[in-house]
Design a protein around this motif. Structure first.
Motif, PDB file in Angstrom:
ATOM      1  N   ASN A  63       6.047  51.854  38.488  1.00 33.09           N
ATOM      2  CA  ASN A  63       5.729  52.695  39.651  1.00 33.09           C
ATOM      3  C   ASN A  63       6.575  53.960  39.641  1.00 33.09           C
ATOM      4  O   ASN A  63       6.089  55.065  39.856  1.00 33.09           O
ATOM      5  CB  ASN A  63       6.029  51.952  40.961  1.00 33.09           C
ATOM      6  CG  ASN A  63       4.890  51.041  41.395  1.00 33.09           C
ATOM      7  OD1 ASN A  63       3.869  50.954  40.733  1.00 33.09           O
ATOM      8  ND2 ASN A  63       5.075  50.363  42.520  1.00 33.09           N
ATOM      9  N   THR A 148      -3.502  55.661  46.042  1.00 35.60           N
ATOM     10  CA  THR A 148      -2.673  54.472  46.327  1.00 35.60           C
ATOM     11  C   THR A 148      -2.805  53.427  45.218  1.00 35.60           C
ATOM     12  O   THR A 148      -1.855  52.701  44.941  1.00 35.60           O
ATOM     13  CB  THR A 148      -3.084  53.809  47.664  1.00 35.60           C
ATOM     14  OG1 THR A 148      -4.490  53.618  47.662  1.00 35.60           O
ATOM     15  CG2 THR A 148      -2.684  54.634  48.853  1.00 35.60           C
ATOM     16  N   TYR A 152       1.675  49.754  42.022  1.00 38.59           N
ATOM     17  CA  TYR A 152       1.624  48.318  42.301  1.00 38.59           C
ATOM     18  C   TYR A 152       2.284  48.023  43.632  1.00 38.59           C
ATOM     19  O   TYR A 152       3.203  48.734  44.052  1.00 38.59           O
ATOM     20  CB  TYR A 152       2.397  47.555  41.223  1.00 38.59           C
ATOM     21  CG  TYR A 152       1.716  47.558  39.895  1.00 38.59           C
ATOM     22  CD1 TYR A 152       0.690  46.662  39.630  1.00 38.59           C
ATOM     23  CD2 TYR A 152       2.101  48.460  38.903  1.00 38.59           C
ATOM     24  CE1 TYR A 152       0.056  46.661  38.396  1.00 38.59           C
ATOM     25  CE2 TYR A 152       1.475  48.459  37.669  1.00 38.59           C
ATOM     26  CZ  TYR A 152       0.453  47.562  37.427  1.00 38.59           C
ATOM     27  OH  TYR A 152      -0.175  47.567  36.222  1.00 38.59           O
ATOM     28  N   ASP A 153       1.849  46.932  44.258  1.00 41.62           N
ATOM     29  CA  ASP A 153       2.557  46.433  45.428  1.00 41.62           C
ATOM     30  C   ASP A 153       3.702  45.569  44.915  1.00 41.62           C
ATOM     31  O   ASP A 153       3.511  44.422  44.528  1.00 41.62           O
ATOM     32  CB  ASP A 153       1.618  45.615  46.316  1.00 41.62           C
ATOM     33  CG  ASP A 153       2.305  45.218  47.607  1.00 41.62           C
ATOM     34  OD1 ASP A 153       3.541  45.420  47.699  1.00 41.62           O
ATOM     35  OD2 ASP A 153       1.637  44.716  48.518  1.00 41.62           O
ATOM     36  N   THR A 154       4.892  46.145  44.904  1.00 45.28           N
ATOM     37  CA  THR A 154       6.037  45.478  44.264  1.00 45.28           C
ATOM     38  C   THR A 154       6.819  44.585  45.224  1.00 45.28           C
ATOM     39  O   THR A 154       7.770  43.915  44.809  1.00 45.28           O
ATOM     40  CB  THR A 154       6.999  46.534  43.694  1.00 45.28           C
ATOM     41  OG1 THR A 154       7.187  47.527  44.699  1.00 45.28           O
ATOM     42  CG2 THR A 154       6.430  47.160  42.441  1.00 45.28           C
ATOM     43  N   GLU A 156       5.383  42.317  48.171  1.00 48.12           N
ATOM     44  CA  GLU A 156       4.264  41.903  49.026  1.00 48.12           C
ATOM     45  C   GLU A 156       4.773  41.527  50.421  1.00 48.12           C
ATOM     46  O   GLU A 156       5.788  40.830  50.542  1.00 48.12           O
ATOM     47  CB  GLU A 156       3.588  40.690  48.390  1.00 48.12           C
ATOM     48  CG  GLU A 156       2.087  40.808  48.383  1.00 48.12           C
ATOM     49  CD  GLU A 156       1.459  39.454  48.218  1.00 48.12           C
ATOM     50  OE1 GLU A 156       0.731  39.044  49.141  1.00 48.12           O
ATOM     51  OE2 GLU A 156       1.732  38.805  47.196  1.00 48.12           O
ATOM     52  N   THR A 241      10.791  50.921  46.876  1.00 46.77           N
ATOM     53  CA  THR A 241       9.703  50.467  47.755  1.00 46.77           C
ATOM     54  C   THR A 241       8.637  51.545  47.940  1.00 46.77           C
ATOM     55  O   THR A 241       7.868  51.483  48.895  1.00 46.77           O
ATOM     56  CB  THR A 241      10.267  50.017  49.124  1.00 46.77           C
ATOM     57  OG1 THR A 241      11.140  51.035  49.606  1.00 46.77           O
ATOM     58  CG2 THR A 241      11.030  48.710  48.999  1.00 46.77           C
ATOM     59  N   LYS A 243       5.309  52.613  47.520  1.00 46.20           N
ATOM     60  CA  LYS A 243       4.102  51.827  47.236  1.00 46.20           C
ATOM     61  C   LYS A 243       3.137  52.006  48.390  1.00 46.20           C
ATOM     62  O   LYS A 243       3.469  52.671  49.370  1.00 46.20           O
ATOM     63  CB  LYS A 243       4.479  50.347  47.020  1.00 46.20           C
ATOM     64  CG  LYS A 243       5.077  49.654  48.242  1.00 46.20           C
ATOM     65  CD  LYS A 243       5.518  48.255  47.896  1.00 46.20           C
ATOM     66  CE  LYS A 243       5.819  47.397  49.081  1.00 46.20           C
ATOM     67  NZ  LYS A 243       4.676  46.802  49.758  1.00 46.20           N
ATOM     68  N   GLY A 245       1.301  51.693  51.845  1.00 41.00           N
ATOM     69  CA  GLY A 245       1.734  51.195  53.157  1.00 41.00           C
ATOM     70  C   GLY A 245       1.229  52.144  54.231  1.00 41.00           C
ATOM     71  O   GLY A 245       0.422  53.032  53.947  1.00 41.00           O
TER      72      GLY A 245
END
Ligand code: GN1
Ligand code: MG
Length: 365
Positions: A63, A148, A152-154, A156, A241, A243, A245
């Motif tokens: 990311n 988006t 990755y959603d690192t 969750e 963070t 990512k 949201g």
């Protein structure tokens, strides 16, 4: 040779390593400042990632490579605004990777240091607050045109308040609550009285009133780097963070951090307050950069976001205390309980000033 020096040597840099010192006050990762003998590059930042929190640290680095490349490209094309703005660079390891794994299995990475800048644990003045707001707006606007899906959603569930409540309920039913001191009692009541309201942002997201964007995730005051000479914000660091949201998580987190003049670590609970003058200054810095991507619904949920992220962080600290301090580093047994009470007191102060905070938001629209 000192283990930290051995690790620091695994990353490509311009000079020889003179020193490695603990740096900052992170609650999750371990951070060190490396000093070099090179005039081009005096320092870099070395970090051991907490892999109990970031389960896929290699995706965090992926990311970081993707969005820093995007931002560097945008900055290169942008007309010179006369303001310095920098983004930390990922330093490659000797083998070309973005990380190094040591003999104990620890995951290390290195980032460039933002030169001639410093950060603060508490907001110093309304000018400082305005710069913090500017920094958040600048950061969000620089990634606002990156899809988006590129990241990755690192982590969750990060900032999904109902998920934290679910976990809190599990911990309570599994561990029970001992000892039930007045502070614990206050925390239990505090959460109980607000739990029905806690899904406010997630509900708005499901109803398509709010949409996912790329966010910073942790824009607290000590992550904003301030130029030592001009006093202007020049960078936001701590990029783990970044990512998808809601921008509301960022605004809420920034305000709960910056408008609390006593800071997160105070134990003078009754003196904790949310400072509306600082809130106004931050939004004055933020909104001119953000108004292009904020719509009516975004504005409508700003107040809730401010109240919610203070509540949520309090809930996260409180749960961690009840669970035995498994997430946030704690200096003593009751440390996360004390941090929780600070956030709950802050949320109460926000609630008491709801009308004034809503008026500030309306005024700046
Ligand atoms: C943690 O590690 P640090 O201090 O940058 C936490 C944030 C909290 C913050 C409170 C990944 O950040 O969400 O707001 O503590 N980071 C993570 O100080 O959980
Ligand atoms: Mg952080």
């Amino acid at each position: 040779m000192n283990h930290l020096v051995t690790v620091a040597k695994q990353f490509k840099s311009d000079g020889n390593i003179l020193d490695v010192q603990e740096y900052g006050s992170g609650n999750v990762n371990d951070t060190f400042l490396v000093t070099l003998d090179s005039p081009q590059e005096k320092h870099f930042v070395l970090q051991r990632i907490n892999t109990h929190v970031f389960r896929r640290p290699e995706l965090v680095m992926l990311n970081m490579r993707v969005f820093t490349a995007h931002v560097h490209e945008r900055l290169r094309r942008e007309p010179n605004s006369g303001r310095r703005w920098q983004v930390p660079r990922v330093l490659s390891a000797q083998d070309g990777n973005s990380h190094y794994i040591d003999g104990e299995g620890s995951f290390w990475r290195a980032l460039s240091f933002i030169d001639a800048s410093t950060s603060f644990e508490q907001v110093q003045s309304t000018e400082h607050a305005r710069e913090v707001g500017h920094a958040l707006g600048r950061f969000q606007s620089l990634i606002s045109d990156l899809a988006t899906e590129k990241l990755y959603d690192t982590l969750e569930g990060f900032h999904i308040t109902p998920r934290y409540l679910q976990h809190y309920d599990v911990v309570l039913s599994r561990n029970g609550v001992t000892p039930k001191t007045p502070d614990v009692d206050y925390g239990l009541r505090f959460v109980q009285e607000r739990r029905d309201w806690a899904p406010v942002l997630e509900d708005a997201k499901s109803q398509n009133k709010l949409r996912l964007r790329l966010i910073h995730g942790d824009p607290k005051v000590n992550n904003i780097m301030i130029d030592e000479t001009t006093g202007q914000a020049v960078s936001i660091v701590d990029l783990d963070t970044v990512k998808p949201g809601l921008v509301h998580y960022d605004i809420g987190d920034c305000l709960r951090s910056c408008c609390n003049p006593l800071g997160e670590e105070t134990t003078d609970f009754d003196a904790v307050r949310f400072e509306t003058d600082l809130c106004q200054a931050i939004l004055q810095g933020y909104l001119p950069l953000a108004q292009d991507f904020l719509d009516d619904n975004d504005y409508a949920y700003l107040y809730d976001a401010i109240r919610l992220i203070a509540f949520e962080l309090g809930l996260r600290f409180f749960t961690d205390y009840l669970e035995g301090n498994v997430y946030f580093k704690a200096k003593h047994q009751e440390h996360n309980l004390a941090r929780a009470i600070v956030q709950f007191k802050l949320a109460e102060s926000i609630e008491r000033q709801e009308a004034a905070i809503r008026a500030i938001i309306d005024d700046l629209r």
